[in-house]
Write a protein that holds these residues in place. Structure first.
Motif, short mmCIF file in Angstrom:
data_model
loop_
_atom_site.label_atom_id
_atom_site.label_comp_id
_atom_site.label_asym_id
_atom_site.label_seq_id
_atom_site.Cartn_x
_atom_site.Cartn_y
_atom_site.Cartn_z
N VAL A 1 7.13 5.53 -52.45
CA VAL A 1 8.30 4.69 -52.72
C VAL A 1 9.43 5.09 -51.78
CG1 VAL A 1 10.00 3.99 -54.43
CG2 VAL A 1 7.65 4.48 -55.14
N ARG A 2 9.88 4.10 -51.01
CA ARG A 2 11.05 4.30 -50.16
C ARG A 2 11.78 2.98 -50.01
NH1 ARG A 2 10.30 3.53 -44.38
NH2 ARG A 2 8.24 2.65 -44.05
N LEU A 3 12.99 3.08 -49.53
CA LEU A 3 13.83 1.90 -49.39
C LEU A 3 13.48 1.10 -48.16
CD1 LEU A 3 17.29 3.54 -50.17
CD2 LEU A 3 16.03 1.99 -51.65
N ASP A 4 13.68 -0.19 -48.27
CA ASP A 4 13.66 -1.07 -47.10
C ASP A 4 15.08 -0.99 -46.52
OD1 ASP A 4 14.02 -3.24 -45.37
OD2 ASP A 4 12.59 -4.48 -46.48
N PRO A 5 15.28 -0.28 -45.40
CA PRO A 5 16.64 -0.03 -44.90
C PRO A 5 17.46 -1.30 -44.67
CG PRO A 5 15.06 1.30 -43.70
CD PRO A 5 14.27 0.35 -44.54
N GLY A 6 16.87 -2.29 -44.04
CA GLY A 6 17.61 -3.52 -43.75
C GLY A 6 18.01 -4.26 -45.01
N LEU A 7 17.08 -4.39 -45.94
CA LEU A 7 17.36 -5.08 -47.20
C LEU A 7 18.37 -4.30 -48.04
CD1 LEU A 7 16.62 -7.63 -48.68
CD2 LEU A 7 14.71 -6.41 -49.74
N ALA A 8 18.25 -2.98 -48.05
CA ALA A 8 19.19 -2.15 -48.82
C ALA A 8 20.61 -2.31 -48.27
CB ALA A 8 18.76 -0.69 -48.78
N ARG A 9 20.75 -2.26 -46.94
CA ARG A 9 22.08 -2.45 -46.33
C ARG A 9 22.63 -3.84 -46.65
NH1 ARG A 9 20.25 0.90 -42.29
NH2 ARG A 9 19.11 -0.76 -41.26
#
Length: 143
Positions: A72-80
């Motif tokens: 489990v990790r973040l989607d950087p673009g979607l999170a931003r």
């Protein structure tokens, strides 16, 4: 014989001068309390908005990777984007960053508070800022 001097005539108006000085000092103290409180509330709001924006960004995980690999990790673009959307909806300006590991979202907010009393002294705006982080926590075997 000369006429006696009256003490009352020499001190005429001294009480009104004292009242004017005390009134100005009292208004200044009230202004500091009211406008200081507004700045504190503005800072608290900036912190709260930063925390909610970080939370919104922190929920944007890469679902396919989580399901296929259990990672489990973040989607950087979607999170931003989600964190910035939240900031935009609340009217705050700010910066959003996602860590390289995809486990942390950092949000810094900025806003301006308009003082009521300090405007009379030429202070027409006070800057406030907030900061928050959201860390992605994954528990293996969690229900």
């Amino acid at each position: 014989m000369s006429a006696p001097t009256c003490i009352e005539d020499e001190e005429a108006g001294s009480l009104s001068l004292l009242m004017i000085v005390l009134s100005v000092v009292l208004l200044g103290a009230i202004g500091l309390v009211v406008d200081g409180g507004a700045k504190i509330r503005g800072t608290q709001m900036a912190d709260a908005v930063a925390a909610e924006a970080a939370r919104a960004g922190g929920q944007q995980i890469i679902a396919a990777e989580a399901m296929a690999q259990g990672r489990v990790r973040l989607d950087p673009g979607l999170a931003r984007n989600k964190a910035r959307d939240y900031l935009r909806l609340t009217g705050f300006d700010g910066d959003v960053s996602v860590s390289q590991s995809g486990q942390l979202v950092r949000v810094t907010t900025r806003d301006t508070v308009k003082p009521v009393f300090l405007g009379l002294l030429g202070i027409h705006s006070m800057e406030v800022s907030g900061y928050a982080e959201a860390t992605l926590v994954h528990r293996v075997g969690a229900p």
